[in-house]
Scaffold this motif. Sequence first.
Motif, PDB file in Angstrom:
ATOM      1  N   THR A 104      13.643   6.724   7.247  1.00  0.00           N
ATOM      2  CA  THR A 104      13.042   7.280   6.169  1.00  0.00           C
ATOM      3  C   THR A 104      12.807   6.665   4.804  1.00  0.00           C
ATOM      4  OG1 THR A 104      15.396   5.943   5.314  1.00  0.00           O
ATOM      5  CG2 THR A 104      15.449   8.848   6.403  1.00  0.00           C
ATOM      6  N   PRO A 105      11.295   7.296   4.953  1.00  0.00           N
ATOM      7  CA  PRO A 105       9.988   7.165   3.304  1.00  0.00           C
ATOM      8  C   PRO A 105      10.882   5.963   2.388  1.00  0.00           C
ATOM      9  CG  PRO A 105       9.758   8.934   3.988  1.00  0.00           C
ATOM     10  CD  PRO A 105      10.705   9.203   4.848  1.00  0.00           C
ATOM     11  N   ASN A 106      10.289   4.575   1.914  1.00  0.00           N
ATOM     12  CA  ASN A 106      10.869   4.352   0.740  1.00  0.00           C
ATOM     13  C   ASN A 106      10.052   4.616  -0.849  1.00  0.00           C
ATOM     14  OD1 ASN A 106      12.035   1.604   2.443  1.00  0.00           O
ATOM     15  ND2 ASN A 106      10.434   0.842   2.072  1.00  0.00           N
ATOM     16  N   GLY A 107      11.118   5.035  -1.370  1.00  0.00           N
ATOM     17  CA  GLY A 107      10.686   5.989  -2.694  1.00  0.00           C
ATOM     18  C   GLY A 107      10.479   7.274  -3.154  1.00  0.00           C
ATOM     19  N   GLY A 108      10.009   7.230  -4.167  1.00  0.00           N
ATOM     20  CA  GLY A 108       8.729   8.371  -3.960  1.00  0.00           C
ATOM     21  C   GLY A 108       9.735   9.997  -4.532  1.00  0.00           C
ATOM     22  N   ASP A 109       9.304  10.899  -4.585  1.00  0.00           N
ATOM     23  CA  ASP A 109      10.096  12.566  -3.950  1.00  0.00           C
ATOM     24  C   ASP A 109       8.594  12.602  -3.735  1.00  0.00           C
ATOM     25  OD1 ASP A 109      11.414  14.366  -4.776  1.00  0.00           O
ATOM     26  OD2 ASP A 109      10.266  14.804  -7.046  1.00  0.00           O
ATOM     27  N   PRO A 110       8.542  12.503  -2.320  1.00  0.00           N
ATOM     28  CA  PRO A 110       7.468  13.627  -2.067  1.00  0.00           C
ATOM     29  C   PRO A 110       7.080  14.922  -1.863  1.00  0.00           C
ATOM     30  CG  PRO A 110       8.464  11.929  -0.271  1.00  0.00           C
ATOM     31  CD  PRO A 110       8.916  11.704  -1.677  1.00  0.00           C
ATOM     32  N   VAL A 111       6.033  16.218  -1.551  1.00  0.00           N
ATOM     33  CA  VAL A 111       6.372  17.143  -1.368  1.00  0.00           C
ATOM     34  C   VAL A 111       6.191  17.270   0.621  1.00  0.00           C
ATOM     35  CG1 VAL A 111       5.487  19.565  -1.541  1.00  0.00           C
ATOM     36  CG2 VAL A 111       6.303  17.684  -3.540  1.00  0.00           C
ATOM     37  N   TYR A 112       7.269  17.756   0.600  1.00  0.00           N
ATOM     38  CA  TYR A 112       6.913  18.472   2.309  1.00  0.00           C
ATOM     39  C   TYR A 112       6.907  19.709   2.283  1.00  0.00           C
ATOM     40  CZ  TYR A 112       8.674  13.316   3.220  1.00  0.00           C
ATOM     41  OH  TYR A 112       8.695  12.416   3.129  1.00  0.00           O
ATOM     42  N   GLU A 113       5.302  20.380   3.409  1.00  0.00           N
ATOM     43  CA  GLU A 113       5.521  21.410   3.161  1.00  0.00           C
ATOM     44  C   GLU A 113       5.789  21.961   5.235  1.00  0.00           C
ATOM     45  OE1 GLU A 113       2.178  22.439   1.436  1.00  0.00           O
ATOM     46  OE2 GLU A 113       2.299  22.298  -0.457  1.00  0.00           O
ATOM     47  N   ASP A 114       5.889  20.931   5.772  1.00  0.00           N
ATOM     48  CA  ASP A 114       6.273  21.456   6.841  1.00  0.00           C
ATOM     49  C   ASP A 114       7.586  20.709   7.505  1.00  0.00           C
ATOM     50  OD1 ASP A 114       4.978  21.980  10.041  1.00  0.00           O
ATOM     51  OD2 ASP A 114       3.811  22.325   9.375  1.00  0.00           O
ATOM     52  N   ILE A 115       7.454  20.286   8.696  1.00  0.00           N
ATOM     53  CA  ILE A 115       9.094  20.032   9.536  1.00  0.00           C
ATOM     54  C   ILE A 115       8.990  18.733   9.481  1.00  0.00           C
ATOM     55  CG2 ILE A 115       9.074  21.930  11.032  1.00  0.00           C
ATOM     56  CD1 ILE A 115       7.532  20.413  13.276  1.00  0.00           C
TER      57      ILE A 115
ATOM     58  N   ILE B 150       0.659  -1.241  -0.158  1.00  0.00           N
ATOM     59  CA  ILE B 150      -0.155  -0.144   0.389  1.00  0.00           C
ATOM     60  C   ILE B 150       0.711   1.425   0.185  1.00  0.00           C
ATOM     61  CG2 ILE B 150      -2.227   1.412   1.352  1.00  0.00           C
ATOM     62  CD1 ILE B 150      -2.968  -1.546   2.443  1.00  0.00           C
ATOM     63  N   TYR B 151       0.532   2.496  -0.551  1.00  0.00           N
ATOM     64  CA  TYR B 151       1.653   3.375  -0.991  1.00  0.00           C
ATOM     65  C   TYR B 151       0.603   4.280  -0.802  1.00  0.00           C
ATOM     66  CZ  TYR B 151       4.917   0.151  -3.592  1.00  0.00           C
ATOM     67  OH  TYR B 151       5.377  -0.764  -3.290  1.00  0.00           O
ATOM     68  N   PHE B 152       1.280   5.461  -0.637  1.00  0.00           N
ATOM     69  CA  PHE B 152       1.179   7.242  -1.280  1.00  0.00           C
ATOM     70  C   PHE B 152       1.219   7.186  -2.410  1.00  0.00           C
ATOM     71  CE2 PHE B 152       1.365   7.272   3.390  1.00  0.00           C
ATOM     72  CZ  PHE B 152       0.127   7.686   3.895  1.00  0.00           C
TER      73      PHE B 152
END
Length: 421
Positions: A182-193, A147-149
């Motif tokens: 740390t997350p596996n894979g992807g290129d997530p966008v973090y807008e907070d800490i 299951i992924y984001f």
Amino acid sequence: MGRGLLLLASGLIIVVAIIQKSMSDRLNLIPERTYDYHQEMHAQNVSNSVMEYGIREIEKDQSWDEGLSEEDFVESEVTLQVFDYDDYTDGNPDIPSDHSIDDWNQYTILLVSNAQTNNAEAYTEVAITKDSFSKYVYFTDNEPSHIYFYDGDVLDGPVHTNDRFNIIGSPVFKGPVTSPNTPNGGDPVYEDITDFASPTIDMPGSQELNNLRNNGIDGGITYSNDIYVEFKQNGTVDIYESNGWSWSPPVTYNLQDYNGVISSSKKIYTKGTIKGQVTLHSAEEVEIMGDLKYSQDPKKNPESTDLLGIISEGNVIVDKDAHKNSGSKDLEINASIMALDESFEVENYNSGSDRGTLKLTGGLQQQERGAVGQIKWGGISGFHKDYSYDDRLLSMSPPYYPRASTFSKKYWKEKPVVLNK
């Protein structure tokens, strides 16, 4: 001409004299200001050190309230006071009148440290609390590897997993994100800490669940059979009780007459429109049969005080036909939902046709992330997701909603240092 030169020369002499006097005064002040600064910094550092000592003691023993009083601590006289909810309700006069706690409860502690040197005095004030799990838009103990984001997923509140996030594409995280990994894979966008070295957070245990059960017995509504809970827009709730083969006629309760807890040692089925604040608790499982909506939508009316918590010691299931309750498609749920063993999931999510969109406003905390739909060739079975955070959950929580087992800081405040001359 000569007189003019004399006046000019005299003027220059006066200016030079003034400059020299100013420079002399500055030179005289530099040692004094340096000394004052040193005293201020020393007092503040000692006060902060004493505060850190107190926080460490509470982390080791949550009942610690001894405080500290030392006359010679790093060339300073220091005190540390610990104030709890009883001190607040009893009006303890030692509590600073300008403290910044606006929602003091039995999970909140105020610490005040003081350090005095011969020439300076510093105060540090820190409030710590056990956060309600309802503050999380998303919380898991375990993340299944399948299951992924994905791209298009947006989470706009606090997020935590004790496991490791699996990511494909660029989902957006608008609130704080924490995990020990740390997350596996992807290129997530973090807008907070972000903090990917954070400690694990234990899910609620027997003490928190017993607190729910006891409040169901003392001031709430308690059953020992399967029940069907249907909320009404006028602030009442109809409860049907099962005898094993049929449902009894409903008993109507006015939520204002109770403490907000509805608990059963068996399964709970539910739907309806919530007016008021209530927490459903089942020792077995909760099944959602149709829309669960607030009478006052907080997105349209920020002053809404309607609030629903769902706590299941098993799963929280969306019935396979829940989307048909108010039409042919879609389902709306306003709630903070917790599934302790193990997931929030849709019944038969991987079979049948597209059921529309599952619109969840609130938060999800679950032992393991569950599925609500499945992408197939030519379409989807189950639901599309439209999850949004209820910002009120940062400062509000449903009645007796479980709290974290450890403390977090509400604020850290250093008051201006006072020089004693």
